[in-house]
Design a protein around this motif. Structure first.
Motif, mmCIF file in Angstrom:
data_model
loop_
_atom_site.group_PDB
_atom_site.id
_atom_site.type_symbol
_atom_site.label_atom_id
_atom_site.label_comp_id
_atom_site.label_asym_id
_atom_site.label_seq_id
_atom_site.Cartn_x
_atom_site.Cartn_y
_atom_site.Cartn_z
ATOM 1 N N ASP A 47 0.877 -1.174 0.000
ATOM 2 C CA ASP A 47 0.000 0.000 0.000
ATOM 3 C C ASP A 47 0.911 1.220 0.000
ATOM 4 O O ASP A 47 1.803 1.333 0.860
ATOM 5 C CB ASP A 47 -0.904 -0.019 1.243
ATOM 6 C CG ASP A 47 -1.740 1.232 1.388
ATOM 7 O OD1 ASP A 47 -2.921 1.207 1.001
ATOM 8 O OD2 ASP A 47 -1.216 2.260 1.895
ATOM 9 N N GLY A 48 0.697 2.136 -0.954
ATOM 10 C CA GLY A 48 1.603 3.266 -1.088
ATOM 11 C C GLY A 48 1.741 4.093 0.175
ATOM 12 O O GLY A 48 2.862 4.452 0.577
ATOM 13 N N THR A 49 0.624 4.402 0.828
ATOM 14 C CA THR A 49 0.661 5.222 2.038
ATOM 15 C C THR A 49 1.394 4.520 3.163
ATOM 16 O O THR A 49 2.245 5.097 3.846
ATOM 17 C CB THR A 49 -0.762 5.582 2.477
ATOM 18 O OG1 THR A 49 -1.404 6.329 1.437
ATOM 19 C CG2 THR A 49 -0.756 6.398 3.762
ATOM 20 N N LEU A 50 1.067 3.255 3.372
ATOM 21 C CA LEU A 50 1.688 2.509 4.462
ATOM 22 C C LEU A 50 3.149 2.205 4.173
ATOM 23 O O LEU A 50 3.999 2.261 5.076
ATOM 24 C CB LEU A 50 0.915 1.217 4.708
ATOM 25 C CG LEU A 50 -0.476 1.410 5.309
ATOM 26 C CD1 LEU A 50 -1.267 0.107 5.291
ATOM 27 C CD2 LEU A 50 -0.390 1.954 6.731
ATOM 28 N N ASP A 51 3.450 1.883 2.934
ATOM 29 C CA ASP A 51 4.848 1.610 2.589
ATOM 30 C C ASP A 51 5.706 2.855 2.807
ATOM 31 O O ASP A 51 6.834 2.765 3.308
ATOM 32 C CB ASP A 51 4.940 1.147 1.137
ATOM 33 C CG ASP A 51 4.290 -0.221 0.908
ATOM 34 O OD1 ASP A 51 4.050 -0.928 1.906
ATOM 35 O OD2 ASP A 51 4.004 -0.548 -0.256
ATOM 36 N N GLY A 99 -16.754 5.812 11.141
ATOM 37 C CA GLY A 99 -17.674 5.136 10.230
ATOM 38 C C GLY A 99 -19.099 5.224 10.775
ATOM 39 O O GLY A 99 -19.670 6.308 10.777
ATOM 40 N N PRO A 100 -19.629 4.099 11.305
ATOM 41 C CA PRO A 100 -19.001 2.784 11.311
ATOM 42 C C PRO A 100 -18.835 2.232 9.903
ATOM 43 O O PRO A 100 -19.540 2.628 8.977
ATOM 44 C CB PRO A 100 -19.986 1.931 12.119
ATOM 45 C CG PRO A 100 -21.297 2.615 11.954
ATOM 46 C CD PRO A 100 -20.999 4.074 11.851
ATOM 47 N N GLY A 101 -17.887 1.341 9.782
ATOM 48 C CA GLY A 101 -17.607 0.757 8.480
ATOM 49 C C GLY A 101 -16.398 1.351 7.798
ATOM 50 O O GLY A 101 -16.120 1.016 6.648
ATOM 51 N N GLY A 102 -15.671 2.236 8.478
ATOM 52 C CA GLY A 102 -14.499 2.844 7.876
ATOM 53 C C GLY A 102 -13.286 1.929 7.948
ATOM 54 O O GLY A 102 -13.021 1.318 8.985
ATOM 55 N N ALA A 103 -12.556 1.821 6.831
ATOM 56 C CA ALA A 103 -11.303 1.064 6.829
ATOM 57 C C ALA A 103 -10.238 1.850 7.577
ATOM 58 O O ALA A 103 -10.120 3.069 7.406
ATOM 59 C CB ALA A 103 -10.863 0.782 5.395
ATOM 60 N N GLY A 104 -9.447 1.169 8.404
ATOM 61 C CA GLY A 104 -8.499 1.888 9.252
ATOM 62 C C GLY A 104 -7.063 1.464 9.134
ATOM 63 O O GLY A 104 -6.222 1.859 9.954
ATOM 64 N N LEU A 105 -6.734 0.684 8.114
ATOM 65 C CA LEU A 105 -5.364 0.203 7.980
ATOM 66 C C LEU A 105 -4.372 1.356 7.843
ATOM 67 O O LEU A 105 -3.257 1.296 8.349
ATOM 68 C CB LEU A 105 -5.267 -0.732 6.771
ATOM 69 C CG LEU A 105 -4.248 -1.864 6.826
ATOM 70 C CD1 LEU A 105 -4.509 -2.790 8.015
ATOM 71 C CD2 LEU A 105 -4.278 -2.672 5.535
ATOM 72 N N THR A 110 -1.646 8.840 9.034
ATOM 73 C CA THR A 110 -2.096 10.229 9.094
ATOM 74 C C THR A 110 -2.044 10.779 10.506
ATOM 75 O O THR A 110 -1.528 11.873 10.743
ATOM 76 C CB THR A 110 -3.532 10.340 8.549
ATOM 77 O OG1 THR A 110 -3.557 9.896 7.190
ATOM 78 C CG2 THR A 110 -4.032 11.780 8.624
ATOM 79 N N VAL A 111 -2.567 10.022 11.466
ATOM 80 C CA VAL A 111 -2.658 10.510 12.845
ATOM 81 C C VAL A 111 -1.281 10.813 13.422
ATOM 82 O O VAL A 111 -1.113 11.761 14.202
ATOM 83 C CB VAL A 111 -3.410 9.488 13.723
ATOM 84 C CG1 VAL A 111 -3.384 9.906 15.194
ATOM 85 C CG2 VAL A 111 -4.856 9.360 13.256
ATOM 86 N N GLN A 112 -0.258 10.060 13.041
ATOM 87 C CA GLN A 112 1.074 10.280 13.605
ATOM 88 C C GLN A 112 1.622 11.666 13.301
ATOM 89 O O GLN A 112 2.535 12.144 13.986
ATOM 90 C CB GLN A 112 2.043 9.215 13.103
ATOM 91 C CG GLN A 112 2.382 9.307 11.631
ATOM 92 C CD GLN A 112 3.558 8.417 11.246
ATOM 93 O OE1 GLN A 112 4.323 7.961 12.096
ATOM 94 N NE2 GLN A 112 3.707 8.164 9.953
ATOM 95 N N LYS A 113 1.072 12.341 12.288
ATOM 96 C CA LYS A 113 1.572 13.666 11.932
ATOM 97 C C LYS A 113 1.308 14.689 13.039
ATOM 98 O O LYS A 113 1.978 15.727 13.094
ATOM 99 C CB LYS A 113 0.931 14.123 10.626
ATOM 100 C CG LYS A 113 1.311 13.261 9.427
ATOM 101 C CD LYS A 113 0.571 13.672 8.169
ATOM 102 C CE LYS A 113 0.917 12.767 6.996
ATOM 103 N NZ LYS A 113 0.147 13.107 5.771
ATOM 104 N N ARG A 464 -5.335 17.324 15.048
ATOM 105 C CA ARG A 464 -4.773 17.410 13.697
ATOM 106 C C ARG A 464 -3.761 18.545 13.662
ATOM 107 O O ARG A 464 -3.900 19.537 14.391
ATOM 108 C CB ARG A 464 -5.861 17.602 12.651
ATOM 109 C CG ARG A 464 -6.717 18.824 12.844
ATOM 110 C CD ARG A 464 -7.753 18.949 11.715
ATOM 111 N NE ARG A 464 -8.863 18.041 11.831
ATOM 112 C CZ ARG A 464 -9.407 17.385 10.813
ATOM 113 N NH1 ARG A 464 -8.919 17.546 9.585
ATOM 114 N NH2 ARG A 464 -10.445 16.582 10.986
ATOM 115 N N PRO A 465 -2.751 18.438 12.839
ATOM 116 C CA PRO A 465 -1.705 19.478 12.801
ATOM 117 C C PRO A 465 -2.287 20.840 12.451
ATOM 118 O O PRO A 465 -3.104 20.977 11.536
ATOM 119 C CB PRO A 465 -0.761 18.982 11.704
ATOM 120 C CG PRO A 465 -0.976 17.509 11.637
ATOM 121 C CD PRO A 465 -2.429 17.308 11.937
#
Length: 500
Positions: A47-51, A99-105, A110-113, A464-465
């Motif tokens: 996954d581009g974002t995770l990689d 969500g409910p139902g939101g993918a969170g992988l 994002t949150v770490q920013k 959020r930043p």
């Protein structure tokens, strides 16, 4: 003497035999042990974002139904961004984006920013696609609608259409793997989180949840209070109003949000030409919705529909952050031109509102499986009509019927959240998705929590930043040290965050 000895021996053997029969095997295995004791195989995420974030991914095996752990299983996809200082690592920080139902992988990428280096040094950041969502054995409905949420329109005929659509959507979901569908619930996801905790080799988990993720986090604290560490619940949901009441609460606050956006658009009338005053901009939007009712746009290639049932949802999707003001203006212009008969660039429209809500199947499975909805269509219509005078744009959405009215009763009762688990609760005064009183209510339910209020802001999600150094400092201090604020806190936003 031998007789007395013989009697003692027989008596003793009888006691041992009875004890053995009543106690059972000394090492009887819990059927959940194979899940709690599993070892994870970490692999690239592809996954581009995770990689880019340096994450690795794994699958966690869980029971489909925890009452029958020897039966079917699911595999929950999780991601891990490792703590930056292994010597200081104190644990894991799980997450859920809502969500409910939101993918969170991808959530923690994002949150770490918004996290300080001190926090990043201490935690492995864990993303998760909840059961039935994304890479975690996603559920599907025979009718692949992009959303289960609609506005009922302007009259009883429009409401009748939505009533029928809700029934058809429910039937299209339930015609498939109903056993799997009915076990996609918040309580089961909380159980999955505890299996993930054990598989990650920690005694407790810390957690960041946003929106619906605050409800999931609160349910976890109720079900596994001794397993919770530092809990951050951002844009909190009132467990007692989840989910029907939560949507009803969206009506008034989004009318306010539309007025707030209209004031911005009026300042840019030379660019958008909706009106030079907020009142004129609102009138333009309301008229556009009526024009959409008279001249709906149907994109046969994409199955996209623009009418009085869908336009309010598109508006609501972009009212959750003032940084999307210009994007919302572009959407209003696209919609207005389309219902006036001009060519509508559906791809451009979809790109501007994509990701605004989870897909219908996952959302329906969780919401309808968590808590029963009223069955009587007349109940919804009475609420819609009562809301129209003060909620002309969003009342027909916030009170509308959904597929849950036609769903089987949940397998378990909804969780009653009342405990003294420490938590940091973030709530925004003008939150467009989880109204501010909901965060106040969760603060009461979690009696050892602290409430951080973000004042004077139309936004959903306050950590959020750039938005509020005060909020971010509260979160980072708590995650880094475990210290909650001494009292509840009210924070102000940074004026530089907002568009001119």
């Amino acid at each position: 003497m031998p007789t007395r000895w013989f009697r003692w021996l027989v008596s003793t053997m009888g006691i041992v035999l009875v004890a053995g029969l009543t106690a059972g095997p000394a090492h009887a295995q819990d059927p959940l042990d194979r899940f709690y004791q599993q070892r994870l195989d970490w692999q690239p995420c592809h996954d581009g974002t995770l990689d880019a974030a340096g994450a690795s991914c794994a699958g966690v095996l869980v029971p489909l139904n925890y009452s029958h752990p020897d039966g079917r299983t699911l595999t929950i996809a999780i991601s891990r961004i490792a703590a930056t200082d292994p010597a200081r690592r104190r644990g894991v920080l799980l997450s859920n984006p809502g969500g409910p139902g939101g993918a969170g992988l991808q959530t923690m990428a994002t949150v770490q920013k918004g996290m300080t280096p001190d926090v990043r040094a201490q935690y492995d950041l864990i993303g998760m696609d909840p059961r039935g969502i994304g890479r975690s054995n996603a559920v599907h409905c025979a009718i692949p609608l992009p959303t289960m949420l609609f506005s009922s329109g302007f009259d009883v005929f429009g409401y009748a259409r939505d009533t029928g659509l809700a029934a058809v959507l429910a039937a299209s979901c339930l015609v498939g793997d109903i056993d799997k569908l009915r076990n996609i619930t918040t309580r089961n996801t909380a159980r999955d989180m505890d299996v993930i905790r054990a598989a990650l080799g920690v005694q407790q988990i810390s957690y960041y949840g946003a929106s619906y993720g605050t409800y999931l986090g609160a349910v976890y604290t109720q079900m596994f209070p001794s397993r919770t560490d530092r809990m951050v619940l951002d844009s909190a949901v009132d467990p007692d109003r989840y989910w029907v009441g939560m949507y009803q609460d969206m009506g008034p606050i989004n009318e306010y949000a539309l007025d707030d956006w209209a004031a911005w658009a009026a300042r840019h009338d030379d660019q958008y030409h909706f009106g030079a005053t907020p009142q004129q901009v609102r009138a333009f939007v309301e008229d556009m919705i009526h024009r959409a009712a008279a001249h709906p746009v149907i994109s046969l290639g994409s199955g996209y529909l623009v009418d009085e049932h869908t336009v309010p949802i598109m508006l609501l999707a972009l009212l959750s952050n003032p940084k999307m003001n210009a994007g919302l203006a572009d959407v209003v212009r696209l919609l207005s031109d389309g219902v006036d008969g001009k060519p509508l660039d559906v791809s451009k429209l979809k790109s501007k509102i994509s990701g605004a809500a989870p897909e219908a199947a996952g959302m329906a499975a969780v919401m309808c499986g968590d808590r029963a909805a009223p069955r009587n269509p007349a109940w919804y219509y009475r609420n819609i009509e009562a809301a129209r005078p003060t909620q002309p744009v969003f009342g027909a959405f916030a009170n509308n019927i959904t597929a849950c009215a036609y769903w089987p009763d949940p397998l378990e009762p909804a969780t009653q959240v009342h405990n003294a688990t420490p938590a940091l609760i973030l709530a925004v005064v003008h939150d467009t998705r989880t109204a501010y009183p909901e965060g106040v209510a969760l603060h009461r339910d979690l009696s050892a929590s602290r409430l951080v209020t973000l004042a004077d802001t139309r936004i959903h999600g306050s950590f959020r930043p750039g938005l509020s150094p005060c909020v971010n400092d509260s979160v980072n201090t708590y995650l880094a040290t475990g210290a909650l604020p001494a009292t509840d806190v009210t924070c102000e936003p940074d004026p530089e965050f907002f568009p001119n």
